[in-house]
Design a protein around this motif. Structure first.
Motif, PDB file in Angstrom:
ATOM      1  N   LEU A   1       0.827  -1.208   0.000  1.00  0.00           N
ATOM      2  CA  LEU A   1       0.000   0.000   0.000  1.00  0.00           C
ATOM      3  C   LEU A   1       0.862   1.258   0.000  1.00  0.00           C
ATOM      4  CD1 LEU A   1      -2.808  -1.003   2.534  1.00  0.00           C
ATOM      5  CD2 LEU A   1      -3.029  -0.743   0.049  1.00  0.00           C
ATOM      6  N   THR A   2       1.971   1.224   0.722  1.00  0.00           N
ATOM      7  CA  THR A   2       2.861   2.387   0.784  1.00  0.00           C
ATOM      8  C   THR A   2       3.494   2.669  -0.575  1.00  0.00           C
ATOM      9  OG1 THR A   2       3.334   1.951   3.107  1.00  0.00           O
ATOM     10  CG2 THR A   2       4.863   3.383   1.935  1.00  0.00           C
ATOM     11  N   LEU A   3       3.892   1.627  -1.285  1.00  0.00           N
ATOM     12  CA  LEU A   3       4.474   1.824  -2.617  1.00  0.00           C
ATOM     13  C   LEU A   3       3.441   2.383  -3.585  1.00  0.00           C
ATOM     14  CD1 LEU A   3       6.712  -1.357  -3.021  1.00  0.00           C
ATOM     15  CD2 LEU A   3       7.403   0.971  -2.423  1.00  0.00           C
ATOM     16  N   VAL A   4       2.203   1.908  -3.494  1.00  0.00           N
ATOM     17  CA  VAL A   4       1.137   2.474  -4.322  1.00  0.00           C
ATOM     18  C   VAL A   4       0.936   3.944  -3.976  1.00  0.00           C
ATOM     19  CG1 VAL A   4      -1.341   2.420  -4.814  1.00  0.00           C
ATOM     20  CG2 VAL A   4      -0.051   0.282  -4.699  1.00  0.00           C
ATOM     21  N   GLY A   5       0.904   4.242  -2.671  1.00  0.00           N
ATOM     22  CA  GLY A   5       0.743   5.627  -2.248  1.00  0.00           C
ATOM     23  C   GLY A   5       1.875   6.511  -2.719  1.00  0.00           C
ATOM     24  N   SER A   6       3.088   5.992  -2.686  1.00  0.00           N
ATOM     25  CA  SER A   6       4.242   6.751  -3.158  1.00  0.00           C
ATOM     26  C   SER A   6       4.125   7.052  -4.647  1.00  0.00           C
ATOM     27  CB  SER A   6       5.517   5.963  -2.870  1.00  0.00           C
ATOM     28  OG  SER A   6       6.652   6.653  -3.330  1.00  0.00           O
ATOM     29  N   PHE A   7       3.713   6.041  -5.407  1.00  0.00           N
ATOM     30  CA  PHE A   7       3.552   6.192  -6.858  1.00  0.00           C
ATOM     31  C   PHE A   7       2.478   7.242  -7.185  1.00  0.00           C
ATOM     32  CE2 PHE A   7       1.619   4.997 -10.912  1.00  0.00           C
ATOM     33  CZ  PHE A   7       2.726   4.825 -11.725  1.00  0.00           C
ATOM     34  N   VAL A   8       1.357   7.171  -6.470  1.00  0.00           N
ATOM     35  CA  VAL A   8       0.234   8.081  -6.745  1.00  0.00           C
ATOM     36  C   VAL A   8       0.567   9.512  -6.336  1.00  0.00           C
ATOM     37  CG1 VAL A   8      -2.151   8.638  -6.101  1.00  0.00           C
ATOM     38  CG2 VAL A   8      -1.516   6.267  -6.619  1.00  0.00           C
ATOM     39  N   THR A   9       1.159   9.679  -5.153  1.00  0.00           N
ATOM     40  CA  THR A   9       1.399  11.035  -4.654  1.00  0.00           C
ATOM     41  C   THR A   9       2.426  11.794  -5.480  1.00  0.00           C
ATOM     42  OG1 THR A   9       2.962  10.078  -3.059  1.00  0.00           O
ATOM     43  CG2 THR A   9       0.717  10.539  -2.293  1.00  0.00           C
ATOM     44  N   VAL A  10       3.458  11.113  -5.980  1.00  0.00           N
ATOM     45  CA  VAL A  10       4.455  11.842  -6.768  1.00  0.00           C
ATOM     46  C   VAL A  10       3.872  12.292  -8.094  1.00  0.00           C
ATOM     47  CG1 VAL A  10       5.512   9.877  -7.987  1.00  0.00           C
ATOM     48  CG2 VAL A  10       6.903  11.866  -7.378  1.00  0.00           C
ATOM     49  N   ARG A  11       2.970  11.488  -8.660  1.00  0.00           N
ATOM     50  CA  ARG A  11       2.343  11.874  -9.924  1.00  0.00           C
ATOM     51  C   ARG A  11       1.270  12.934  -9.738  1.00  0.00           C
ATOM     52  NH1 ARG A  11       5.168   7.889 -10.312  1.00  0.00           N
ATOM     53  NH2 ARG A  11       6.052   7.056 -12.237  1.00  0.00           N
ATOM     54  N   ALA A  12       0.749  13.032  -8.515  1.00  0.00           N
ATOM     55  CA  ALA A  12      -0.212  14.091  -8.192  1.00  0.00           C
ATOM     56  C   ALA A  12       0.491  15.344  -7.673  1.00  0.00           C
ATOM     57  CB  ALA A  12      -1.200  13.583  -7.156  1.00  0.00           C
ATOM     58  N   HIS A  13       1.825  15.309  -7.639  1.00  0.00           N
ATOM     59  CA  HIS A  13       2.646  16.420  -7.143  1.00  0.00           C
ATOM     60  C   HIS A  13       2.329  16.768  -5.692  1.00  0.00           C
ATOM     61  CE1 HIS A  13       4.059  16.912 -11.233  1.00  0.00           C
ATOM     62  NE2 HIS A  13       2.811  16.995 -11.647  1.00  0.00           N
ATOM     63  N   GLU A  14       1.902  15.771  -4.928  1.00  0.00           N
ATOM     64  CA  GLU A  14       1.697  15.943  -3.485  1.00  0.00           C
ATOM     65  C   GLU A  14       2.976  15.504  -2.780  1.00  0.00           C
ATOM     66  OE1 GLU A  14      -0.738  17.271  -1.939  1.00  0.00           O
ATOM     67  OE2 GLU A  14      -2.256  17.446  -3.518  1.00  0.00           O
ATOM     68  N   MET A  15       3.962  16.374  -2.808  1.00  0.00           N
ATOM     69  CA  MET A  15       5.293  15.966  -2.386  1.00  0.00           C
ATOM     70  C   MET A  15       5.404  15.727  -0.874  1.00  0.00           C
ATOM     71  SD  MET A  15       6.587  15.551  -5.224  1.00  0.00           S
ATOM     72  CE  MET A  15       8.162  15.006  -4.624  1.00  0.00           C
ATOM     73  N   ARG A  16       4.645  16.474  -0.099  1.00  0.00           N
ATOM     74  CA  ARG A  16       4.711  16.237   1.346  1.00  0.00           C
ATOM     75  C   ARG A  16       4.127  14.866   1.687  1.00  0.00           C
ATOM     76  NH1 ARG A  16       6.582  19.137   5.011  1.00  0.00           N
ATOM     77  NH2 ARG A  16       6.758  20.886   3.556  1.00  0.00           N
ATOM     78  N   LEU A  17       3.012  14.531   1.057  1.00  0.00           N
ATOM     79  CA  LEU A  17       2.451  13.193   1.258  1.00  0.00           C
ATOM     80  C   LEU A  17       3.394  12.123   0.722  1.00  0.00           C
ATOM     81  CD1 LEU A  17      -1.321  13.746   0.374  1.00  0.00           C
ATOM     82  CD2 LEU A  17      -0.304  13.466   2.646  1.00  0.00           C
ATOM     83  N   HIS A  18       4.054  12.435  -0.393  1.00  0.00           N
ATOM     84  CA  HIS A  18       5.028  11.510  -0.959  1.00  0.00           C
ATOM     85  C   HIS A  18       6.173  11.262   0.031  1.00  0.00           C
ATOM     86  CE1 HIS A  18       7.256   9.435  -4.081  1.00  0.00           C
ATOM     87  NE2 HIS A  18       8.311  10.195  -3.822  1.00  0.00           N
ATOM     88  N   ALA A  19       6.595  12.320   0.700  1.00  0.00           N
ATOM     89  CA  ALA A  19       7.667  12.180   1.696  1.00  0.00           C
ATOM     90  C   ALA A  19       7.220  11.284   2.850  1.00  0.00           C
ATOM     91  CB  ALA A  19       8.077  13.552   2.219  1.00  0.00           C
ATOM     92  N   TYR A  20       5.990  11.463   3.305  1.00  0.00           N
ATOM     93  CA  TYR A  20       5.489  10.616   4.391  1.00  0.00           C
ATOM     94  C   TYR A  20       5.446   9.153   3.969  1.00  0.00           C
ATOM     95  CZ  TYR A  20       4.193  14.767   7.075  1.00  0.00           C
ATOM     96  OH  TYR A  20       4.233  15.936   7.783  1.00  0.00           O
ATOM     97  N   CYS A  21       5.070   8.906   2.706  1.00  0.00           N
ATOM     98  CA  CYS A  21       5.108   7.533   2.194  1.00  0.00           C
ATOM     99  C   CYS A  21       6.522   6.980   2.259  1.00  0.00           C
ATOM    100  CB  CYS A  21       4.588   7.484   0.748  1.00  0.00           C
ATOM    101  SG  CYS A  21       2.804   7.695   0.571  1.00  0.00           S
ATOM    102  N   GLY A  22       7.494   7.837   1.944  1.00  0.00           N
ATOM    103  CA  GLY A  22       8.893   7.419   2.009  1.00  0.00           C
ATOM    104  C   GLY A  22       9.326   7.092   3.428  1.00  0.00           C
TER     105      GLY A  22
END
Length: 223
Positions: A27-48
């Protein structure tokens, strides 16, 4: 519990922490993939940060956890991998009580890629609004290089994930119920195969606390 003419038994091979790790990382990898493409970088960082915590937990669990989760149990050499492949192609019963000899190395590869992906992300930037928490430690030039590697590793990780899904489907077609076992923790084994010893919740909680504390300290104290 016996079945199929008493030729197989249902045995529990995967503990709850290992199963939760598996699906949480997916789920985290899916979230990382989705957030970076949505340019939600802060959420992307939390996924990381979550991915790094999960990988560190799994590395610790691979040493102190259940027998089936330990690297010493499932990391075997090329001969074992070839023997497993012959076993699979011959349609013989599944006797594995952990990751098989091929899957074990796939686990290590994926853990290594996620660890590299999360680590480079700590130093990455998007040239607009977001800098990773450790960018000040290395400066813009090094950060740009690590950002490029972050994207390269992301592409490689995507390939490995697709290959993993394809392999699981192939195993399912061959009669090996890997997905079901990772959901329920149990699988049917030939009678006489000893199930693995499973660890309790206390070492799992300790491993998770160490992993989460390490990531928190890196992000908040070094950044």
């Amino acid at each position: 519990m016996r079945g199929e003419g008493d030729s197989t038994v249902e045995a529990r091979i995967w503990d709850v922490p290992t199963r939760l790790f598996h699906w949480a990382l997916a789920l985290t990898l899916v979230g990382s993939f989705v957030t970076v493409r949505a340019h939600e970088m802060r959420l992307h960082a939390y996924c990381g940060y979550i991915a790094l915590t999960l990988v560190l937990f799994r590395l610790l669990w691979g040493v102190i956890g259940s027998e089936s989760a330990r690297f010493a149990t499932f990391l075997r050499g090329p001969r074992a991998a070839l023997a497993h492949l012959r076993h699979l192609l011959a349609g013989r019963p599944d006797r594995e009580t952990s990751h098989n000899a091929l899957g074990g190395w796939a686990v290590v590869l994926m853990l290594g890629l996620v660890l590299a992906q999360g680590t480079t992300g700590l130093f990455a930037n998007d040239d607009i609004l977001f800098d990773g928490p450790l960018v000040p430690l290395v400066g813009k030039e090094v950060s740009d290089r690590l950002t490029a590697w972050h994207y390269r590793i992301s592409d490689l990780l995507l390939i490995v994930v697709i290959a993993h899904v394809a392999a699981v489907i192939a195993y399912r077609l061959a009669g090996h119920r890997l997905i079901e076992a990772m959901v329920t923790g149990a699988k049917r084994l030939p009678a006489g195969v000893r199930p693995p010893r499973l660890a309790g919740p206390v070492p799992a909680a300790a491993a998770l606390a160490v992993a989460a504390g390490t990531v928190w300290a890196v992000v908040n104290l070094l950044g």
